[in-house]
Motif scaffolding. Structure first.
Motif, PDB file in Angstrom:
ATOM      1  N   ASN A  64     118.609   6.768 -27.069  1.00  0.00           N
ATOM      2  CA  ASN A  64     118.083   8.110 -27.261  1.00  0.00           C
ATOM      3  C   ASN A  64     117.337   8.586 -26.007  1.00  0.00           C
ATOM      4  N   CYS A  65     117.496   9.862 -25.669  1.00  0.00           N
ATOM      5  CA  CYS A  65     116.906  10.388 -24.431  1.00  0.00           C
ATOM      6  C   CYS A  65     115.373  10.353 -24.442  1.00  0.00           C
TER       7      CYS A  65
ATOM      8  N   TYR B   1     117.015  18.520 -28.679  1.00  0.00           N
ATOM      9  CA  TYR B   1     115.748  17.810 -28.470  1.00  0.00           C
ATOM     10  C   TYR B   1     115.657  17.173 -27.079  1.00  0.00           C
ATOM     11  N   CYS B   2     116.800  16.857 -26.496  1.00  0.00           N
ATOM     12  CA  CYS B   2     116.736  16.230 -25.172  1.00  0.00           C
ATOM     13  C   CYS B   2     116.171  17.190 -24.125  1.00  0.00           C
TER      14      CYS B   2
ATOM     15  N   ILE C  37     110.650   9.629 -33.072  1.00  0.00           N
ATOM     16  CA  ILE C  37     111.864   9.971 -32.323  1.00  0.00           C
ATOM     17  C   ILE C  37     113.073  10.116 -33.251  1.00  0.00           C
ATOM     18  N   SER C  38     113.196   9.226 -34.242  1.00  0.00           N
ATOM     19  CA  SER C  38     114.363   9.343 -35.133  1.00  0.00           C
ATOM     20  C   SER C  38     114.298  10.647 -35.927  1.00  0.00           C
TER      21      SER C  38
ATOM     22  N   ILE D 246     102.003  11.766 -26.576  1.00  0.00           N
ATOM     23  CA  ILE D 246     102.044  13.172 -26.977  1.00  0.00           C
ATOM     24  C   ILE D 246     103.468  13.703 -26.844  1.00  0.00           C
ATOM     25  N   TYR D 247     104.033  14.100 -27.977  1.00  0.00           N
ATOM     26  CA  TYR D 247     105.327  14.787 -27.972  1.00  0.00           C
ATOM     27  C   TYR D 247     105.009  16.275 -27.856  1.00  0.00           C
ATOM     28  N   TYR D 248     105.714  16.963 -26.980  1.00  0.00           N
ATOM     29  CA  TYR D 248     105.458  18.399 -26.877  1.00  0.00           C
ATOM     30  C   TYR D 248     106.760  19.173 -26.820  1.00  0.00           C
ATOM     31  N   ASN D 249     106.691  20.372 -27.381  1.00  0.00           N
ATOM     32  CA  ASN D 249     107.869  21.223 -27.487  1.00  0.00           C
ATOM     33  C   ASN D 249     107.926  22.131 -26.250  1.00  0.00           C
TER      34      ASN D 249
END
Lengths: 287, 442
Positions: free
Chosen positions: B381-382, B298-299, B288-289, B168-171
């Motif tokens: 990438n972080c 984004y980091c 991620i890219s 899960i990517y979350y903002n």
């Protein structure tokens, strides 16, 4: 009297190509439609199981219904619009050349591009349609047009129905061949514009109308882009049509036998529709 | 006169037949088959995949090919052949194998519910067993489970490529706007946070239903294993209580998705997250890219997490849902030099250095063991390092439920998910339809 040599020279290439690219592939399709085949390995004969599955499958029933709905929309909505526009433009009103060109332009634009354009126009958040409704105070009418089962089918039909350029030009061309004396004589006899259109112009171009409907039926039976790009046949298969069903079964499901059976049904349905149009034309000719 | 015409007709017909036969012969002589070589020239290997050069993994593949070709100059030349659309690529590969012309090396979905390609294509594909046994260190770089998965009738029919985790990517900044400081660890908290996000005018999660409904099915798989553990479902057992409960939760989740989720595809759903409109997306490492390209800061703004649990002992925290195993198949060749060239390429591609390159620069971790302590990850990438670390630390993994389904059932999946989302079918009906489709389609 046509000589045998002429027959061979003139018809030979067409017959060879028809056999190689239509008849033999069609026989192959029919044979495969009675098999279970994943596109690899031997095909297993399963009798009419594919056909019984098809007619039990709600997605396929939806595809047949929608294909017929598209044909009906083409005949009863798009064709009258083409005819009406052609009748107006044939009278050469103000800026008629501009309107003729403007209406024809979408006919030379790729259907995929038109479908993509309408996909974004109907987007619920950034689309022009909901944006316009919001800006004129009709927020209650905004919808998720392509995601709502009650609106999706009509929404993807809009671009198909309103792009009338090709039919209009076909009718205009035919109208231009009607002798002006006929219309002038009718005018002198007291026929008004409506009477001239209904009793002279439309009967005179009935063959063009029949030809247009043949084109239309053929186009709808092949039409893939609008449902594929705008809804992918959804939601809940309400916008599924026959070409998209065949594609899904073949490419996504690897069910080649089932896809071929759906293809055979499409061919039969197309032949029946063509037959109905031709019988209708013959009936009109006999009157 | 008539007999002359007949003779000419016969000659014309013969000419057509000869021409057609010649064309047929031309078409049948082309095709793959373990590389191609001229008597004195290098062996050329076509590597067929969807790693197009406009995406990070495609660029990294091209770099690896360049490096490999330089090391084998004059002996082996590897060429990347790409088709961007995955279903089209898979269909093309099947067709080529079906007509006896398997591509030299090709990437495909290994579906345990549809082994037709392995069954009917095995005679024309390389059996990797002897090459793996001959090089124990290479063999050891794969897990026994992965090698066992790609074994058919005792033959290793493919080399595992990747089995991407779906995390899960979350903002974080959108979460902060809704007053949420940490990512939820239980589903109860998750739905409470989703409500808070929605109340703050933020779309909580990206979902979509078109194509493979990947985001929705990731969520569904996570919800199912939180109720029933990693045994909540498998190929022949989809109609279970945890699956029904998960379907009810998925339906609820759709009320927190963008308005166009029903009917949307991957591009639309991922764009919603990348544009900062929705707060979460359950996706693979390739996102991620795109995050790197499209999201500023984004980091600091984007986090990666494993899914919540139900807070009981059914599922261990950190359990991961993965995509299907994607594997490399290769055409068998009677020419040992050609076959060896293919083996050399696969060994190079799956070596630790190449795997690190694919994971960092290519942003596409391979299934081979890839330690993150090496120099390649130092400047990566972080988001990639935590992604790989979470994957490595997972106490258990479960393949996305969709990948247990037959291709026929997968084809019907969008309409079923849409039916569930719009309420035209109940969660129980959804699950029973899945079960039925998975077992009865011809």
């Amino acid at each position: 009297m046509v000589k045998a040599r002429q027959l061979v020279v003139y018809l030979g290439p067409a017959v060879v190509f028809a056999l190689a690219f239509i008849v033999f592939p069609l026989i192959f399709v029919i044979v495969l439609s009675f098999t279970q085949w994943a596109g690899i390995g031997p095909a297993k004969y399963i009798g009419i199981q594919n056909y019984t599955y098809l007619f039990k499958d709600p997605a396929f029933r939806s595809a047949i219904y929608n294909t017929l709905l598209w044909v009906a929309a083409g005949i009863f909505v798009q064709t009258p619009l083409c005819l009406l526009t052609a009748l107006i433009i044939s009278r050469r009103p103000f800026m008629w050349k501009f309107f003729r060109t403007a209406l024809f332009i979408p006919s030379v634009v790729s259907t995929t591009i038109l479908a993509l354009m309408w996909y974004f126009m109907l987007d619920p958040t950034v689309g022009l349609v909901n944006g316009t409704l919001n800006s004129v105070g009709l927020k209650s009418l905004t919808r998720t047009w392509l995601s709502d089962p009650s609106t999706a089918q009509w929404a993807i039909m809009v671009p198909f129905v309103i792009y009338i350029g090709f039919g209009m030009v076909l009718f205009l061309t035919q109208i231009s061949t009607i002798p002006r004396e006929l219309l002038e004589a009718a005018h002198l006899d007291g026929a008004n514009v409506w009477q001239q259109d209904f009793f002279i112009t439309i009967p005179a171009i009935r063959r063009a109308i029949a030809l247009w409907i043949l084109f239309l039926v053929g186009y709808v039976l092949k039409m893939f882009e609008y449902p594929f790009v705008m809804t992918d046949g959804g939601p809940v298969n309400v916008t599924m049509n026959l070409p998209l069903y065949v594609y899904n079964q073949m490419v996504t499901a690897n069910a080649y036998g089932l896809a071929m059976a759906a293809g055979v049904v499409t061919v039969v349905l197309g032949a029946l529709l063509m037959l109905v149009v031709l019988l209708g034309l013959r009936w009109m000719e006999s009157r | 006169m008539r007999s002359r015409a007949r003779r000419k007709t016969a000659v014309a017909a013969a000419a057509v037949i000869v021409a057609t036969s010649a064309l047929a012969a031309c078409s049948s002589s082309s095709g793959g088959g373990g590389g191609s070589s001229q008597s004195s020239g290098p062996v050329t290997i076509d590597v067929v995949s969807n790693f197009t050069s406009d995406i990070a993994r495609g660029q990294e593949l091209n770099d690896l090919i360049k490096q490999f070709n330089a090391e084998h100059k004059g002996k082996i030349t590897v060429v990347s052949q790409t088709t961007a659309d995955w279903p089209t690529l898979q269909s093309k590969i099947r067709t080529e194998i079906s007509v006896g012309g398997a591509p030299d090396v090709f990437l495909y979905n290994f579906n345990p519910s549809d082994l037709s390609l392995e069954k009917y294509g095995s005679s024309s594909l390389i059996n990797w067993t002897k090459y793996l046994n001959a090089d124990p260190s290479w063999k050891a770089s794969f897990t026994g489970q992965d090698l066992s998965t790609v074994t058919y009738n005792g033959d290793t029919v493919a080399i595992p490529d990747d089995q991407s985790s779906a995390l899960i990517y979350y903002n974080k900044s959108l979460f902060a706007k809704a007053g949420i400081s940490t990512f939820p660890t239980t589903w109860t908290q998750f739905f409470a946070d989703a409500k808070a996000l929605q109340a703050a005018g933020i779309t909580p999660i990206s979902l979509y239903t078109a194509d493979d409904a990947w985001y929705a099915m990731n969520a569904y798989s996570y919800l199912a294993i939180s109720d029933g553990g990693t045994g909540a479902y498998y190929a022949t057992k989809l109609q279970t209580a945890p699956m029904t409960e998960a379907a009810a939760s998925l339906k609820e989740l759709f009320s927190y998705a963008p308005k166009n989720a029903v009917g949307a595809n991957y591009a639309v759903a991922s764009a919603s997250f990348l544009d900062g409109k929705s707060a979460m997306a359950i996706d693979g490492p390739w996102l991620i890219s795109s995050i790197q390209q499209d999201m500023k800061n984004y980091c600091t703004d984007v986090g990666v997490a494993t899914a919540p649990t139900n807070g009981n002992s059914t599922e261990q925290p950190g359990t991961i849902v993965t995509d299907a195993l994607t594997v490399w198949g290769a055409a068998a060749s009677p020419d040992q030099a050609e076959q060896q060239a293919v083996v050399d390429w696969m060994k190079f591609y799956t070596s630790p250095d190449s795997a690190a390159g694919m994971a960092t620069t290519g942003q596409f971790p391979l299934v081979v063991k890839t330690p993150t302590s090496g120099p390649a990850f130092a400047n990566s990438n972080c988001l990639m390092k935590p992604f790989v670390d979470l994957t490595n630390a997972a106490p258990a993994k479960s393949v996305n439920v969709e990948r247990y389904m037959t291709t026929e059932a997968q084809a019907q999946l969008p309409s079923l998910v849409e039916g569930l989302a719009v309420g035209s079918i109940s969660p129980a009906k959804f699950v029973s339809e899945l079960q039925q489709l998975n077992t009865t389609a011809p």
